[in-house]
Scaffold this motif. Structure first.
Motif, PDB file in Angstrom:
ATOM      1  N   GLU A  16       0.776  -1.099   0.162  1.00 57.36           N
ATOM      2  CA  GLU A  16       0.204   0.018  -0.121  1.00 57.36           C
ATOM      3  C   GLU A  16       0.896   1.105   0.166  1.00 57.36           C
ATOM      4  OE1 GLU A  16      -4.170   1.107   2.211  1.00 57.36           O
ATOM      5  OE2 GLU A  16      -2.520   0.533   3.230  1.00 57.36           O
ATOM      6  N   PRO A  17       1.903   1.475   0.932  1.00 62.55           N
ATOM      7  CA  PRO A  17       2.672   2.658   0.908  1.00 62.55           C
ATOM      8  C   PRO A  17       3.325   2.936  -0.391  1.00 62.55           C
ATOM      9  CG  PRO A  17       3.225   1.176   2.541  1.00 62.55           C
ATOM     10  CD  PRO A  17       2.066   0.622   2.343  1.00 62.55           C
ATOM     11  N   LEU A  18       3.832   1.665  -0.841  1.00 62.92           N
ATOM     12  CA  LEU A  18       4.750   1.503  -2.187  1.00 62.92           C
ATOM     13  C   LEU A  18       4.114   2.331  -3.288  1.00 62.92           C
ATOM     14  CD1 LEU A  18       6.338  -1.815  -1.586  1.00 62.92           C
ATOM     15  CD2 LEU A  18       7.507   0.493  -1.040  1.00 62.92           C
ATOM     16  N   ALA A  19       2.729   1.771  -3.331  1.00 67.19           N
ATOM     17  CA  ALA A  19       2.025   2.360  -4.423  1.00 67.19           C
ATOM     18  C   ALA A  19       1.593   3.722  -4.210  1.00 67.19           C
ATOM     19  CB  ALA A  19       0.679   1.605  -4.691  1.00 67.19           C
ATOM     20  N   LEU A  20       1.262   4.129  -2.797  1.00 66.20           N
ATOM     21  CA  LEU A  20       0.621   5.379  -2.834  1.00 66.20           C
ATOM     22  C   LEU A  20       1.924   6.571  -2.637  1.00 66.20           C
ATOM     23  CD1 LEU A  20      -1.800   4.755  -0.126  1.00 66.20           C
ATOM     24  CD2 LEU A  20      -2.411   5.452  -2.300  1.00 66.20           C
ATOM     25  N   ARG A  21       2.976   6.173  -2.329  1.00 68.00           N
ATOM     26  CA  ARG A  21       4.033   7.177  -2.198  1.00 68.00           C
ATOM     27  C   ARG A  21       5.163   6.971  -3.198  1.00 68.00           C
ATOM     28  NH1 ARG A  21       4.089   9.595   3.100  1.00 68.00           N
ATOM     29  NH2 ARG A  21       1.681   9.904   3.696  1.00 68.00           N
ATOM     30  N   LEU A  22       5.409   5.850  -3.342  1.00 64.87           N
ATOM     31  CA  LEU A  22       6.428   5.880  -4.525  1.00 64.87           C
ATOM     32  C   LEU A  22       5.890   5.310  -5.942  1.00 64.87           C
ATOM     33  CD1 LEU A  22       9.195   3.658  -2.275  1.00 64.87           C
ATOM     34  CD2 LEU A  22       8.818   6.258  -2.698  1.00 64.87           C
ATOM     35  N   GLY A  23       4.812   5.085  -6.178  1.00 66.01           N
ATOM     36  CA  GLY A  23       4.251   4.894  -7.288  1.00 66.01           C
ATOM     37  C   GLY A  23       4.998   3.835  -8.113  1.00 66.01           C
ATOM     38  N   LEU A  24       5.449   2.889  -7.549  1.00 67.78           N
ATOM     39  CA  LEU A  24       5.867   1.539  -8.022  1.00 67.78           C
ATOM     40  C   LEU A  24       5.097   0.529  -8.752  1.00 67.78           C
ATOM     41  CD1 LEU A  24       8.376   0.465  -5.058  1.00 67.78           C
ATOM     42  CD2 LEU A  24       8.938   2.003  -6.893  1.00 67.78           C
ATOM     43  N   SER A  25       5.609  -0.124  -9.799  1.00 70.15           N
ATOM     44  CA  SER A  25       4.638  -0.790 -10.604  1.00 70.15           C
ATOM     45  C   SER A  25       4.284  -2.259  -9.698  1.00 70.15           C
ATOM     46  CB  SER A  25       5.549  -1.430 -11.976  1.00 70.15           C
ATOM     47  OG  SER A  25       6.638  -2.174 -11.591  1.00 70.15           O
ATOM     48  N   ARG A  26       3.488  -2.966 -10.061  1.00 70.09           N
ATOM     49  CA  ARG A  26       3.143  -4.113  -9.418  1.00 70.09           C
ATOM     50  C   ARG A  26       4.506  -5.036  -9.059  1.00 70.09           C
ATOM     51  NH1 ARG A  26      -1.296  -6.553  -7.658  1.00 70.09           N
ATOM     52  NH2 ARG A  26      -1.460  -8.777  -7.277  1.00 70.09           N
ATOM     53  N   SER A  27       5.065  -5.210 -10.186  1.00 74.51           N
ATOM     54  CA  SER A  27       6.397  -6.316 -10.113  1.00 74.51           C
ATOM     55  C   SER A  27       7.192  -5.728  -8.957  1.00 74.51           C
ATOM     56  CB  SER A  27       6.900  -6.484 -11.480  1.00 74.51           C
ATOM     57  OG  SER A  27       7.481  -5.300 -12.177  1.00 74.51           O
ATOM     58  N   GLU A  28       7.425  -4.326  -9.101  1.00 77.27           N
ATOM     59  CA  GLU A  28       8.452  -3.654  -8.284  1.00 77.27           C
ATOM     60  C   GLU A  28       8.087  -3.918  -6.974  1.00 77.27           C
ATOM     61  OE1 GLU A  28      10.507  -0.150 -11.239  1.00 77.27           O
ATOM     62  OE2 GLU A  28       8.445   0.313 -10.311  1.00 77.27           O
TER      63      GLU A  28
END
Length: 555
Positions: A408-420
């Motif tokens: 969750e924080p990786l998607a919201l704050r860093l915008g990483l792709s699913r694989s990342e």
């Protein structure tokens, strides 16, 4: 001599899982028996079985013979409901671990004590009130008359526990069951609660079954010890014999895991080290020395909370939680912050993330003043400072898998792709020592120590430079606590983390910290190198905290 309680061949199963193997124990009148072991060892299951409080899915067998003077023995497992209800809270009483959940939040504390007296002693309303006030006085609550009118949420943790003790003892039971009654309380409150239980036990000549994982507490009050491991009784004997000359490897492990026995930075032994075949473990590198550069600068910090309000809702009196604090934390340093409940430790930690807004002063992290940041700046900044909470279960969303919680924080704050994100989640799980399959499971599937590792992993998702650990090991078993402390030291060594380590336990703080700051009534009253503060305290308050550590001079 006929015992008060004789546990014979007691076994408990849930489906195909045996949680308590056939157990045989006895308890004499006037004796305090400590039941010791980690979470999951069967301690609380034994206590709940005594009062038929286990869920209906439990398969319980054996005998629980209760011998009262002048009457025939009763098998507690086979008592009919009316006889059992007459016994509970009357001849056999129980103090639960968490008083806030055990007390009724919509009844005053006084009403909860008088209810017991009216039901079991048959007292009228006025007589019950008089007796209740007397018992609140006996358990050393301030202003017993005033306490009668207060609700549980208006009392501190120690005060709530004293109300529970008054409720348990007001009918002068023959047997008192204490299920972890002092876990997570600060050391001075803990000492006071233990003294109260021991004093009243001697006055009433009652037997006490005291359940705990803390051998320091046991050394202070127990006559005998019984050690449980994975549902089996491993060892029993007089307290001094078991603590000074333990026969079982597991008992030796519980004694050796305590941080007070080890110099700062040395890897703590864990239970597995004693139970498994010895293996060559890599010697950890020494902890890095703090740098000269400051990671955190706090100047003249004041945090107030509104107290009493007038008729129009305006605050007319406020409570100062943090009162003019000045504090520096250097890069790569672990600063321990210690003090009693209510001294302002957690408020100071939250001010470091600006989860509470200071009324005065500055909080600078990496040169940036949090008190001047607008909302957007603050959201961007918060990845630099992360918080590890005390209770991992309430800190995790029960509906999310561990992988989803970490992503969750990786998607919201860093915008990483699913694989990342998947790759980063696996890296985090590896860092905190959890298996790959953990990502697909929910929080309830993990033990307390594993959940704390997950909370630490989540705090690390955004690569923070500062970690605030707020009582993050206070409610853990000593062996699980050792695992988490080892993990935090490994992370500090590998990632160069700066930490503010908040606790009420000076022995844990001494083991973890480069320096210690002692907080009292919102102010820093003493600060210095960890070993100097621990072994040569200058302030009377620090000396009082040290003297209150259970078992410090005994084991």
């Amino acid at each position: 001599m006929t015992p008060l309680l004789s546990i014979q061949n007691l076994s408990v199963r849930f489906g195909d899982r045996t949680v308590l193997q056939p157990l045989d124990l006895h308890l004499q009148r006037g004796e305090l028996l400590a039941l010791v072991g980690e979470s999951g060892s069967g301690k609380s299951v034994t206590a709940l079985a005594l009062l038929q409080l286990l869920p209906e899915t439990a398969d319980v067998s054996g005998s629980l013979l209760f011998f009262e003077e002048g009457s025939a023995s009763k098998d507690l497992l086979r008592l009919p409901r009316p006889a059992l209800e007459a016994l509970r809270g009357n001849r056999i009483a129980m103090i639960f671990q968490e008083p806030m959940t055990a007390l009724n939040p919509v009844l005053t504390c006084g009403r909860q004590v008088t209810e017991v007296l009216e039901k079991h002693e048959g007292l009228g309303k006025n007589a019950a009130r008089t007796s209740a006030v007397d018992w609140l006085r006996k358990v050393r609550l301030p202003d017993p008359e005033g306490m009668m009118c207060r609700y549980p949420h208006q009392l501190s943790g120690g005060q709530k526990q004293r109300v529970m003790i008054a409720m348990a003892l007001c009918c002068r039971p023959a047997l008192l069951i204490c299920d972890e009654p002092t876990t997570a309380l600060d050391v001075t409150v803990q000492r006071s609660i233990l003294q109260t239980i021991r004093q009243l036990q001697q006055e009433l000549h009652m037997a006490v079954l005291f359940i705990t994982h803390d051998l320091g507490v046991v050394s202070e009050i127990a006559d005998r010890i019984a050690v449980l491991y994975q549902g089996a009784l491993l060892e029993t004997g007089p307290t001094a014999n078991v603590l000074r000359n333990p026969q079982q490897a597991y008992t030796k492990a519980l004694l050796a895991c305590r941080p007070a026995l080890h110099p700062r930075g040395e890897r703590l032994p864990v239970v597995a080290d004693f139970l498994e075949a010895p293996s060559l473990k890599p010697t950890p590198l020494p902890l890095p020395e703090p740098q000269a550069e400051k990671a955190v600068e706090i100047r003249d910090l004041v945090v107030r909370f509104p107290g009493r309000r007038n008729l129009w809702g305006k605050t007319v009196r406020s409570f100062t939680a943090v009162d003019g604090v000045n504090l520096d934390i250097f890069k790569g340093e672990t600063l321990g912050l210690v003090g009693e409940s209510g001294c302002g430790k957690s408020t100071l930690g939250r001010a470091l993330l600006r989860l509470v807004t200071p009324q005065e002063g500055t909080v600078c992290v990496g040169g940036a003043d949090l008190t001047l940041m607008r909302a957007a700046e603050l959201r961007s900044f918060r990845k630099e400072v992360q918080l590890v909470f005390q209770d991992p279960y309430s800190a995790l969303n029960p509906k999310l898998t561990i992988g989803e919680a970490l992503e969750e924080p990786l998607a919201l704050r860093l915008g990483l792709s699913r694989s990342e994100r998947k790759r980063r989640v696996q890296q985090l799980l590896d860092q905190v020592g959890l298996p790959t399959g953990a990502a697909s499971r929910h929080p309830h599937a993990f033990s307390g120590g594993q959940r704390q590792r997950i909370v630490i992993a989540r705090a690390l998702t955004l690569n923070p430079s500062v970690l605030v650990c707020d009582e993050s090991v206070s409610a853990l078993d000593v062996s699980v606590q050792a695992q988490v402390l080892n993990l935090l030291n490994d992370l500090r060594r590998d990632l160069g983390l700066t930490m503010l380590f908040i606790s009420h336990d000076l022995s844990v703080v001494r083991y973890m910290s480069d320096r210690i700051a002692v907080m009292q009534a919102g102010r820093i009253v003493e600060m210095g190198p960890a070993d100097a503060v621990y072994h040569h305290p200058q302030q009377s308050y620090t000396k009082e905290l040290l003297e209150a550590i259970p078992g410090r001079s005994r084991i």
